[in-house]
Design an enzyme around this catalytic site. Structure first.
Site, PDB file in Angstrom:
ATOM      1  N   GLY A  71       0.786  -1.215   0.000  1.00  0.00           N
ATOM      2  CA  GLY A  71       0.000   0.000   0.000  1.00  0.00           C
ATOM      3  C   GLY A  71       0.822   1.271   0.000  1.00  0.00           C
ATOM      4  N   THR A  72       1.930   1.285   0.721  1.00  0.00           N
ATOM      5  CA  THR A  72       2.734   2.505   0.803  1.00  0.00           C
ATOM      6  C   THR A  72       3.293   2.883  -0.555  1.00  0.00           C
ATOM      7  OG1 THR A  72       3.296   2.197   3.135  1.00  0.00           O
ATOM      8  CG2 THR A  72       4.812   3.516   1.819  1.00  0.00           C
ATOM      9  N   ASN A 155      -7.813   3.728   8.646  1.00  0.00           N
ATOM     10  CA  ASN A 155      -7.056   2.618   9.200  1.00  0.00           C
ATOM     11  C   ASN A 155      -7.055   2.594  10.718  1.00  0.00           C
ATOM     12  OD1 ASN A 155      -5.342   5.021   8.477  1.00  0.00           O
ATOM     13  ND2 ASN A 155      -3.884   3.954   9.797  1.00  0.00           N
ATOM     14  N   GLN A 183      -7.749  -0.648   3.784  1.00  0.00           N
ATOM     15  CA  GLN A 183      -8.570  -1.267   4.824  1.00  0.00           C
ATOM     16  C   GLN A 183      -9.932  -1.719   4.301  1.00  0.00           C
ATOM     17  OE1 GLN A 183      -7.698  -2.035   7.887  1.00  0.00           O
ATOM     18  NE2 GLN A 183      -5.703  -1.042   7.901  1.00  0.00           N
ATOM     19  N   GLY A 204      -1.978  -6.500   0.153  1.00  0.00           N
ATOM     20  CA  GLY A 204      -2.303  -7.904   0.330  1.00  0.00           C
ATOM     21  C   GLY A 204      -2.383  -8.384   1.757  1.00  0.00           C
ATOM     22  N   HIS A 205      -1.520  -7.879   2.638  1.00  0.00           N
ATOM     23  CA  HIS A 205      -1.461  -8.478   3.975  1.00  0.00           C
ATOM     24  C   HIS A 205      -2.619  -8.051   4.877  1.00  0.00           C
ATOM     25  CE1 HIS A 205       0.269  -5.164   6.600  1.00  0.00           C
ATOM     26  NE2 HIS A 205       0.442  -4.642   5.403  1.00  0.00           N
ATOM     27  N   THR A 241      11.561  -6.096 -11.822  1.00  0.00           N
ATOM     28  CA  THR A 241      11.072  -7.428 -12.150  1.00  0.00           C
ATOM     29  C   THR A 241       9.841  -7.738 -11.298  1.00  0.00           C
ATOM     30  OG1 THR A 241      13.306  -8.166 -12.685  1.00  0.00           O
ATOM     31  CG2 THR A 241      11.664  -9.867 -12.216  1.00  0.00           C
ATOM     32  N   CYS A 334       2.287   1.680  11.588  1.00  0.00           N
ATOM     33  CA  CYS A 334       3.331   2.064  10.626  1.00  0.00           C
ATOM     34  C   CYS A 334       4.205   3.207  11.115  1.00  0.00           C
ATOM     35  CB  CYS A 334       2.678   2.440   9.293  1.00  0.00           C
ATOM     36  SG  CYS A 334       1.783   1.070   8.535  1.00  0.00           S
TER      37      CYS A 334
END
Length: 419
Positions: A71-72, A155, A183, A204-205, A241, A334
């Site tokens: 996200g960052t 968040n 979120q 994703g997390h 990549t 964070c």
């Protein structure tokens, strides 16, 4: 200490078993998706299938999916990239005052180093964006705002923002719209169909994929200047990549979470409401953050309970709960482990003491009634201990201030000297 009860799913949640299996499977395969040989072409095929899978789950076109590390990175690409692309005609940027630091700090950097005119859009005491103030700002800037960034769901508090209304308002003034939906995706209905925001961030997390996976959904007509340069992957705006394993894991996690939104939302709301009712009944001076519950649409995420506790510091609450076997947080995870007054609560008009007394209890796919029971059993005693510690610290600070006012040097604080 007994069983551990995890109520910090908003910080990170467990990887789904089927997602972990797909990720592990891909890790055993060879092939750079940019290579022209057979292994490279096969990797490219799997990557593009993942892109299509993710796009279909969120109402986007495959070409609008830009894979990122999380996200960052996606927030930085959206905020900096969109502003740089339009800066010749529009030098202003508007972000809500309760955004994640990935958006706020990106905007602040543009202001400090690139001359961007940055405005913070205010929220009300309930944490919801003040649309009237936003409209006034856009009118005052008179066609100079390049991008408006308003998160889908906060968040810290879990409060949902009026993103469709923001999009409609920004369109009238020719501004693009980015929403940090980290979120929201997989927890409430999110649709990137035409007529929605121009860019959307997901991670994703937060929904069952590994850490280090994420994406920016960006419409083809939204010009973006790359933040980093290299091989020109991901339509030339995100070089490097591409991690096929991460992309495939993310796409599957999003698909599964989106498919379960309705049923899982109902289950989590029942747990959330029982937890909220129980805490407010058991802890005098605990206050629910955000819009009050009502008969209309749910104004907050189904799995987030955000409270402030009068006369208690967040760090003492979190330590006490941790010792009781409950993992919780005060808000964003964070900020490098530093406990500070919540900028979200300050923007909502709370004072410094209240902004340091926040407690976020967030539920997820693995949460059960036993987790709620554990919190309700532990929290009253934890709050009592936190309040006693707060009283001691308050007296020490008062005594030190009095000595300084009288001209005597302040004595070292025991809690600092012991470190």
């Amino acid at each position: 200490m007994g069983a551990r009860h995890y109520l910090d799913h908003a910080a990170t949640t467990a990887v789904r078993p089927e997602v972990a299996a797909r990720y592990a499977e891909e890790l055993t395969r060879l092939g750079n998706p940019s290579s022209l040989h057979t292994a490279g072409r096969e990797a490219r095929r799997r990557l593009e299938e993942a892109r299509e899978q993710l796009a279909a789950a969120l109402g986007a076109r495959p070409g609008e999916v830009v894979f990122t590390s999380g996200g960052t990175e996606a927030d930085n690409l959206a905020v900096k990239g969109a502003w740089w692309a339009r800066r010749e005609d529009r030098d202003a940027l508007a972000v809500s005052a309760v955004e994640h630091h990935a958006v706020l700090e990106a905007a602040a950097w543009l202001a400090a180093h690139e001359g961007a005119q940055v405005d913070r859009l205010p929220v009300g005491a309930d944490g919801v964006l003040d649309l009237g103030a936003a409209e006034n700002l856009l009118a005052r800037r008179a066609g100079r705002v390049a991008l408006v960034s308003v998160m889908w769901a906060n968040n810290e508090t879990g409060v949902l923002q009026p993103v469709p209304e923001v999009v409609e308002l920004a369109r009238r003034h020719g501004a693009a719209v980015h929403t940090d939906a980290v979120q929201a995706v997989g927890h409430v209905p999110v649709d990137f169909a035409p007529g929605g925001p121009d860019a959307l961030t997901l991670s994703g997390h937060k929904l069952g994929a590994p850490v280090g996976t994420g994406a920016l959904l960006a419409r083809r007509e939204l010009a973006l200047v790359p933040v980093e340069h290299g091989g020109g992957q991901e339509r030339g705006v995100r070089s490097g990549t591409i991690a096929v394993a991460g992309a495939r894991a993310l796409a599957l996690a999003v698909e599964l979470a989106v498919a379960e939104v309705a049923d899982e939302g109902r289950r989590l709301r029942a747990l959330r409401d029982r937890l909220t009712t129980g805490v407010l009944a058991a802890v005098p001076g605990a206050r629910l953050t955000g819009p009050p519950p009502g008969p209309g649409p749910d104004p907050r995420l189904p799995g987030t309970v955000h409270l402030t506790v009068d006369g208690a510091d967040a760090d003492a609450l979190l330590l006490g709960l941790d010792l009781a076997g409950v993992a919780a947080s005060s808000g964003s995870a964070c900020q490098a482990g530093v406990q500070e007054a919540s900028h979200v609560l300050l923007a909502m008009g709370r004072d410094e003491d209240t902004a340091r007394s926040a407690l976020r209890l967030s539920l997820g796919r693995t949460s059960t009634d036993a987790d709620v029971d554990a919190v309700l059993a532990a929290l009253p005693a934890v709050v009592d201990g936190a309040r006693r510690a707060h009283e001691v610290r308050t007296r020490r600070r008062g005594a030190a201030a009095a000595r300084v006012a009288a001209g005597s040097p302040a004595a070292p604080r025991p809690d600092r000297a012991a470190r």
